[in-house]
Design an enzyme around this catalytic site. Structure first.
Site, PDB file in Angstrom:
ATOM      1  N   PRO A   1       0.842  -1.040  -0.120  1.00 17.31           N
ATOM      2  CG  PRO A   1      -0.185  -1.002   2.128  1.00 17.31           C
ATOM      3  CD  PRO A   1       0.328  -2.071   1.133  1.00 17.31           C
ATOM      4  CG  ASN A   2      -0.391   4.400   1.289  1.00 11.12           C
ATOM      5  OD1 ASN A   2      -1.262   4.821   0.943  1.00 11.12           O
ATOM      6  ND2 ASN A   2      -0.285   3.723   2.450  1.00 11.12           N
TER       7      ASN A   2
ATOM      8  CB  ALA B   1       1.569   0.033   6.100  1.00 10.62           C
TER       9      ALA B   1
ATOM     10  CG  HIS C   1       5.873  -2.123   9.945  1.00  8.60           C
ATOM     11  ND1 HIS C   1       7.118  -2.555   9.998  1.00  8.60           N
ATOM     12  CD2 HIS C   1       5.550  -1.153   9.023  1.00  8.60           C
ATOM     13  CE1 HIS C   1       7.788  -1.818   9.141  1.00  8.60           C
ATOM     14  NE2 HIS C   1       7.051  -0.906   8.564  1.00  8.60           N
TER      15      HIS C   1
ATOM     16  CG  ASP D   1       0.149 -17.306   8.561  1.00  7.51           C
ATOM     17  OD1 ASP D   1       1.260 -17.528   9.258  1.00  7.51           O
ATOM     18  OD2 ASP D   1      -0.968 -17.360   9.081  1.00  7.51           O
TER      19      ASP D   1
ATOM     20  CG  LEU E   1      11.685   2.447  -1.563  1.00  9.36           C
ATOM     21  CD1 LEU E   1      10.301   2.971  -1.474  1.00  9.36           C
ATOM     22  CD2 LEU E   1      12.419   3.183  -2.777  1.00  9.36           C
ATOM     23  CB  SER E   2      12.772   4.457   4.593  1.00  9.54           C
ATOM     24  OG  SER E   2      11.663   3.540   4.896  1.00  9.54           O
TER      25      SER E   2
ATOM     26  NE  ARG F   1      10.497   6.071   8.026  1.00 12.06           N
ATOM     27  CZ  ARG F   1       9.527   5.751   7.303  1.00 12.06           C
ATOM     28  NH1 ARG F   1       9.698   4.851   6.516  1.00 12.06           N
ATOM     29  NH2 ARG F   1       8.438   6.537   7.326  1.00 12.06           N
TER      30      ARG F   1
END
Ligand code: DQA
Length: 148
Positions: free
Chosen positions: A11-12, A78, A81, A88, A102-103, A108
């Site tokens: 996502p994002n 996301a 996490h 699974d 990427l980061s 963070r």
């Protein structure tokens, strides 16, 4: 035939280029897809590059690797996490997994320090921006080569 690698984005990541450029840079997902295609060609890999904002769709794509691909490169974003379902699916997929971010998630916020994906990954590449995808493909090429 060249081994097929699923390069899956969560996502994002479709917002790359506009999204928090101080963290993720100005490179778009389309730029990454193009760079991945070039590097895959050099490494004699075939790539199926996809992005989804939907957890269930990501799970379905991971499941499709069983019998359908030789490896997965995954930036679960996301869901890294939060998602036991993604973990699974990865544990059941039967192919090597390289986790990409990427980061540098360890520099963070605390909640980004835990990755469900890592429990199923052969290795992790994070903190190198878009270049991390090419590094992941190199790792996959080495893994597949060593298996032969
Ligand atoms: C990310 C890191 C995640 O913590 C975050 O939720 C993302 C992107 C990265 O590529 O750095 O969406 O996976």
């Amino acid at each position: 035939m060249s081994p097929k690698v699923l390069v899956l984005n969560g996502p994002n990541l479709n917002m790359l280029g506009q999204r928090e450029p101080d963290i993720y840079g100005h490179t778009t997902l389309e730029d990454i897809r193009r760079a991945v295609d070039v590097r895959a060609g050099q490494l004699k890999l075939t790539v199926d590059f996809r992005q989804t904002n939907d957890e269930g769709e990501l799970v379905t794509w991971i499941q499709s690797a069983r019998g359908g691909a030789s490896a997965i490169v995954l930036n679960a974003a996301a869901y890294t996490h939060t998602s036991v379902a993604v973990l699974d699916a990865l544990l059941a997929c039967g192919v090597p997994v390289v986790e990409v971010h990427l980061s540098n998630i360890y520099r963070r916020e605390e909640f980004r320090h835990h990755s469900y994906v890592s429990r199923a990954a052969t290795g992790i590449i994070c903190g190198f921006g878009a270049h991390g995808y090419e590094l992941a493909l190199e790792a996959v090429a080495r893994l597949l080569h060593n298996e032969k």
